[in-house]
Design an enzyme around this catalytic site. Structure first.
Site, PDB file in Angstrom:
ATOM      1  N   ASP A  13     -16.609  -2.373 -28.321  1.00 37.29           N
ATOM      2  CA  ASP A  13     -16.908  -3.746 -27.896  1.00 37.29           C
ATOM      3  C   ASP A  13     -16.100  -4.186 -26.688  1.00 37.29           C
ATOM      4  O   ASP A  13     -15.765  -5.358 -26.530  1.00 37.29           O
ATOM      5  CB  ASP A  13     -16.687  -4.742 -29.065  1.00 37.29           C
ATOM      6  N   LYS A  16     -18.971  -2.375 -22.649  1.00 35.94           N
ATOM      7  CA  LYS A  16     -19.647  -1.211 -22.047  1.00 35.94           C
ATOM      8  C   LYS A  16     -21.051  -1.591 -21.578  1.00 35.94           C
ATOM      9  O   LYS A  16     -21.489  -1.188 -20.503  1.00 35.94           O
ATOM     10  CB  LYS A  16     -19.737  -0.060 -23.068  1.00 35.94           C
ATOM     11  N   ASN A  38     -25.112   1.806 -34.803  1.00 31.79           N
ATOM     12  CA  ASN A  38     -23.840   1.142 -35.093  1.00 31.79           C
ATOM     13  C   ASN A  38     -23.335   0.438 -33.831  1.00 31.79           C
ATOM     14  O   ASN A  38     -22.543  -0.485 -33.906  1.00 31.79           O
ATOM     15  CB  ASN A  38     -22.787   2.145 -35.613  1.00 31.79           C
ATOM     16  N   GLY A  40     -23.459  -1.978 -30.564  1.00 29.82           N
ATOM     17  CA  GLY A  40     -24.094  -3.245 -30.206  1.00 29.82           C
ATOM     18  C   GLY A  40     -23.622  -3.618 -28.820  1.00 29.82           C
ATOM     19  O   GLY A  40     -22.437  -3.851 -28.617  1.00 29.82           O
ATOM     20  N   HIS A  41     -24.527  -3.600 -27.856  1.00 29.30           N
ATOM     21  CA  HIS A  41     -24.160  -3.864 -26.469  1.00 29.30           C
ATOM     22  C   HIS A  41     -24.876  -5.127 -26.000  1.00 29.30           C
ATOM     23  O   HIS A  41     -26.101  -5.189 -26.036  1.00 29.30           O
ATOM     24  CB  HIS A  41     -24.524  -2.660 -25.591  1.00 29.30           C
ATOM     25  N   GLN A 223     -19.232   3.114 -29.046  1.00 27.19           N
ATOM     26  CA  GLN A 223     -17.926   3.131 -29.708  1.00 27.19           C
ATOM     27  C   GLN A 223     -16.819   3.368 -28.658  1.00 27.19           C
ATOM     28  O   GLN A 223     -16.977   2.922 -27.539  1.00 27.19           O
ATOM     29  CB  GLN A 223     -17.874   4.166 -30.847  1.00 27.19           C
ATOM     30  N   GLY A 301     -21.929  -9.076 -37.193  1.00 25.36           N
ATOM     31  CA  GLY A 301     -21.494 -10.473 -37.166  1.00 25.36           C
ATOM     32  C   GLY A 301     -20.089 -10.669 -37.714  1.00 25.36           C
ATOM     33  O   GLY A 301     -19.621 -11.799 -37.839  1.00 25.36           O
TER      34      GLY A 301
HETATM   35  P1  GDP Z   1     -19.857  -3.091 -25.924  1.00 23.41           P
HETATM   36  O1  GDP Z   1     -20.141  -2.709 -27.333  1.00 23.41           O
HETATM   37  O2  GDP Z   1     -18.704  -2.347 -25.345  1.00 23.41           O
HETATM   38  O3  GDP Z   1     -21.077  -3.036 -25.039  1.00 23.41           O
HETATM   39  O4  GDP Z   1     -19.404  -4.625 -25.973  1.00 23.41           O
HETATM   40  P2  GDP Z   1     -20.159  -5.810 -26.768  1.00 23.41           P
HETATM   41  O5  GDP Z   1     -21.356  -6.201 -25.992  1.00 23.41           O
HETATM   42  O6  GDP Z   1     -20.324  -5.469 -28.199  1.00 23.41           O
HETATM   43  O7  GDP Z   1     -19.021  -6.927 -26.730  1.00 23.41           O
HETATM   44  C1  GDP Z   1     -18.533  -7.434 -25.529  1.00 23.41           C
HETATM   45  C2  GDP Z   1     -18.789  -8.959 -25.495  1.00 23.41           C
HETATM   46  O8  GDP Z   1     -18.047  -9.537 -24.458  1.00 23.41           O
HETATM   47  C3  GDP Z   1     -20.244  -9.304 -25.218  1.00 23.41           C
HETATM   48  O9  GDP Z   1     -20.566 -10.474 -25.912  1.00 23.41           O
HETATM   49  C4  GDP Z   1     -20.260  -9.554 -23.706  1.00 23.41           C
HETATM   50  O10 GDP Z   1     -21.278 -10.469 -23.320  1.00 23.41           O
HETATM   51  C5  GDP Z   1     -18.903 -10.139 -23.498  1.00 23.41           C
HETATM   52  N1  GDP Z   1     -18.285  -9.840 -22.196  1.00 23.41           N
HETATM   53  C6  GDP Z   1     -18.384  -8.711 -21.452  1.00 23.41           C
HETATM   54  N2  GDP Z   1     -17.595  -8.806 -20.359  1.00 23.41           N
HETATM   55  C7  GDP Z   1     -16.994 -10.011 -20.429  1.00 23.41           C
HETATM   56  C8  GDP Z   1     -16.028 -10.692 -19.595  1.00 23.41           C
HETATM   57  O11 GDP Z   1     -15.558 -10.180 -18.592  1.00 23.41           O
HETATM   58  N3  GDP Z   1     -15.629 -11.932 -19.997  1.00 23.41           N
HETATM   59  C9  GDP Z   1     -16.097 -12.519 -21.126  1.00 23.41           C
HETATM   60  N4  GDP Z   1     -15.653 -13.724 -21.447  1.00 23.41           N
HETATM   61  N5  GDP Z   1     -16.993 -11.917 -21.926  1.00 23.41           N
HETATM   62  C10 GDP Z   1     -17.431 -10.682 -21.584  1.00 23.41           C
HETATM   63  P1  IMO Z   2     -19.945  -0.375 -29.721  1.00 25.24           P
HETATM   64  O1  IMO Z   2     -20.769   0.696 -29.060  1.00 25.24           O
HETATM   65  C1  IMO Z   2     -16.957  -1.557 -32.614  1.00 25.24           C
HETATM   66  C2  IMO Z   2     -16.649   0.888 -36.241  1.00 25.24           C
HETATM   67  C3  IMO Z   2     -17.002   0.216 -37.547  1.00 25.24           C
HETATM   68  C4  IMO Z   2     -16.068   0.948 -38.487  1.00 25.24           C
HETATM   69  C5  IMO Z   2     -16.079   2.377 -37.920  1.00 25.24           C
HETATM   70  C6  IMO Z   2     -17.034   3.323 -38.635  1.00 25.24           C
HETATM   71  O2  IMO Z   2     -20.644  -1.682 -29.809  1.00 25.24           O
HETATM   72  O3  IMO Z   2     -18.595  -0.460 -29.099  1.00 25.24           O
HETATM   73  P2  IMO Z   2     -19.667   3.587 -38.596  1.00 25.24           P
HETATM   74  O4  IMO Z   2     -20.745   2.635 -39.013  1.00 25.24           O
HETATM   75  O5  IMO Z   2     -19.759   4.048 -37.197  1.00 25.24           O
HETATM   76  O6  IMO Z   2     -19.517   4.740 -39.562  1.00 25.24           O
HETATM   77  O7  IMO Z   2     -18.305   2.727 -38.744  1.00 25.24           O
HETATM   78  O8  IMO Z   2     -16.449   2.258 -36.566  1.00 25.24           O
HETATM   79  N1  IMO Z   2     -17.696   0.824 -35.194  1.00 25.24           N
HETATM   80  C7  IMO Z   2     -17.632   0.018 -34.129  1.00 25.24           C
HETATM   81  N2  IMO Z   2     -16.731  -0.939 -33.794  1.00 25.24           N
HETATM   82  N3  IMO Z   2     -17.982  -1.276 -31.790  1.00 25.24           N
HETATM   83  C8  IMO Z   2     -18.876  -0.306 -32.105  1.00 25.24           C
HETATM   84  O9  IMO Z   2     -19.814   0.113 -31.242  1.00 25.24           O
HETATM   85  C9  IMO Z   2     -18.756   0.357 -33.340  1.00 25.24           C
HETATM   86  N4  IMO Z   2     -19.453   1.330 -33.962  1.00 25.24           N
HETATM   87  C10 IMO Z   2     -18.784   1.607 -35.087  1.00 25.24           C
HETATM   88  O10 IMO Z   2     -16.741  -1.162 -37.493  1.00 25.24           O
HETATM   89  O11 IMO Z   2     -14.767   0.449 -38.347  1.00 25.24           O
HETATM   90 MG    MG Z   3     -20.412  -3.597 -29.205  1.00 27.65          MG
END
Ligand code: GDP
Ligand code: IMO
Ligand code: MG
Length: 429
Positions: A13, A16, A38, A40-41, A223, A301
């Site tokens: 998270d 990416k 698993n 979520g982007h 991840q 969530g």
């Molecule tokens: P990922 O799994 O690595 O793709 O990251 P996620 O999308 O799960 O979580 C990153 C969250 O941070 C998302 O809600 C993005 O919209 C938000 N985000 C990404 N870059 C920035 C930033 O530079 N500033 C802020 N405030 N939010 C960001």
């Molecule tokens: P993105 O791509 C954050 C975590 C789960 C748990 C562990 C194992 O959005 O960064 P799993 O279901 O993969 O067997 O769970 O890994 N996990 C993540 N945490 N971002 C993710 O993906 C994750 N994918 C798995 O919360 O701790």
């Molecule tokens: Mg994510």
């Protein structure tokens, strides 16, 4: 100009999706190579927010998306996600999305086993996403997985289901969970086949041809290094390798295809699920980071745990992940904080460490050693140039560069696509 691979440098998270979407304008193909739904982007483009789990983020830019053999695919989740994004106006068809025919499938029994095991672990649970990722990878390695290509061979499917059910129903029954019936699974898979097979192909052929023609490939990791099944905080990890080298094996290309490796890190640190997190904050600063950063999991969530930037951890991720440059995201979340801390090492039973040792007990006992920096009063939110950053924010970024032993080549200052500062184009490197 070479290819680029994006991986997470913390526990996921990091943003990416945003960075892949931004860089996708310079790429021809975007490839997912490990993980499953698993991931979520979240991508924010104007007034639209796109949430992707299995689909390569480049589809939002209209770029060809490829799901490689290293990914575990839940067909129901995939079709539902395609439907959701089509409803948001994206064009997703067998012309724009290709799926490796040798990728393993996630079936409902995998999710059932994942959840039954987590329930049985009680307080020792890993905190998985409950989506069957671990059990599906186990089946792949155990050579009993059902793969995309099996959907075209009803007899293969039928006999593979026998072996799969023998294994899974025994386990499920032992855990007191409901077992599965073969005919219902077979019928469901045969019904999915005509929807899925038009996307399937040996993607390695397409990717090899793309490379030969000079096309630029962007590999989108899911991840992060600290969730890598070998290099992460085992056993609190996911079940795939998340390091950059996996981009090659998870897509069907040689190691030289990986190209420039960009690691993504938040300017602080978060984690979802259980496991060690030395710089975690249980105080109001942690709460503040969570609120300002909207730190709730995209997939489940769940509230993300928050803490200070851990440079020792990211330095380790740089080394084992093959990271050549760092994209630092969410700098804006630190705006207005009086004082910032950076983890530079650990104290474990009185002994100093510069890295997080592999042992479970050592990791759980690791206390952070901090360096304290002054915060900044100005705003970085939405900044699109280095010159627009407060001097103290620049100092913070520079100190991170020194500590993690990698240059910060990109900065993100809001969720919005274009609120990004590029110092060095990874495609040009
Ligand atoms: P990922 O799994 O690595 O793709 O990251 P996620 O999308 O799960 O979580 C990153 C969250 O941070 C998302 O809600 C993005 O919209 C938000 N985000 C990404 N870059 C920035 C930033 O530079 N500033 C802020 N405030 N939010 C960001
Ligand atoms: P993105 O791509 C954050 C975590 C789960 C748990 C562990 C194992 O959005 O960064 P799993 O279901 O993969 O067997 O769970 O890994 N996990 C993540 N945490 N971002 C993710 O993906 C994750 N994918 C798995 O919360 O701790
Ligand atoms: Mg994510």
């Amino acid at each position: 100009m070479g290819n680029v691979t994006i991986i997470g440098a913390q526990w996921g998270d990091e943003g990416k999706g945003k960075v892949v979407d931004w860089l996708a304008s310079r790429a021809d193909i975007v490839v997912r190579f490990q993980g499953g739904h698993n991931a979520g982007h979240t991508l924010v483009v104007g007034n639209q927010t796109y949430k992707l789990s299995l689909l390569p983020s480049g589809l939002v830019r209209g770029k060809m998306g490829v799901i490689g053999n290293g990914v575990v695919i839940d067909p129901d989740a995939l079709l539902a996600e395609i439907g959701r994004l089509q409803a948001q106006g994206l064009v997703i068809s067998p012309e724009t999305l290709r799926i490796a025919d040798n990728a393993p499938l996630i079936l409902p029994l995998h999710a059932a086993l994942d959840r039954a095991r987590e329930a049985a672990r009680g307080v020792h649970k890993i905190g998985t996403t409950g989506r069957g990722i671990g059990p599906a990878y186990e089946d792949k390695v155990a050579r009993r997985a059902i793969r995309v290509c099996d959907l075209a061979e009803p007899e293969t499917l039928s006999s593979k289901l026998d072996e799969l059910l023998l294994h899974h129903n025994t386990l499920l029954a032992g855990l007191g969970a409901a077992t599965f019936e073969k005919q219902a699974l077979l019928d469901a898979l045969l019904a999915l086949a005509p929807q899925l097979l038009p996307y399937a192909e040996p993607v390695w052929e397409r990717l090899a041809a793309a490379r030969a023609s000079g096309a630029k490939i962007l590999f989108e990791g899911a991840q992060a290094v600290m969730l890598d099944v070998d290099h992460g905080t085992y056993p609190f990890v996911t079940s795939s390798n998340t390091v950059a080298g996996t981009a090659a094996s998870g897509a069907g290309l040689g190691p030289d295809a990986v190209g420039r490796v960009l690691g993504i890190a938040k300017a602080y640190c978060t984690r979802v699920g259980s496991g060690p997190f030395p710089t975690e904050l249980h105080d109001e600063t942690g709460t503040l980071l969570g609120e300002r950063g909207h730190e709730f999991g995209t997939v489940t969530g769940r509230k993300r745990r928050c803490g200070w930037f851990d440079a020792a951890l990211v330095r380790q991720a740089v080394k084992v992940g093959g990271i050549q440059g760092l994209a630092l995201t969410k700098l804006d979340v630190l705006d207005g904080m009086k004082e910032l801390k950076i983890g530079v090492g650990y104290l474990i039973k009185g002994e100093k460490f510069r890295h997080l040792p592999a042992g479970m007990a050592a990791q759980a006992a690791a206390l952070p050693i901090y360096e304290t920096l002054e915060g900044w009063s100005g705003s970085t939110r939405g900044a699109r140039s280095w010159a627009a950053l407060p001097a103290q924010a620049i100092k913070y970024v520079k100190r991170i560069e020194e500590l993690v032993e990698a240059p910060v080549t990109l900065l993100s200052t809001s969720p919005e696509r274009d609120d990004t500062i590029l110092m060095q184009d990874p495609f040009a490197a």
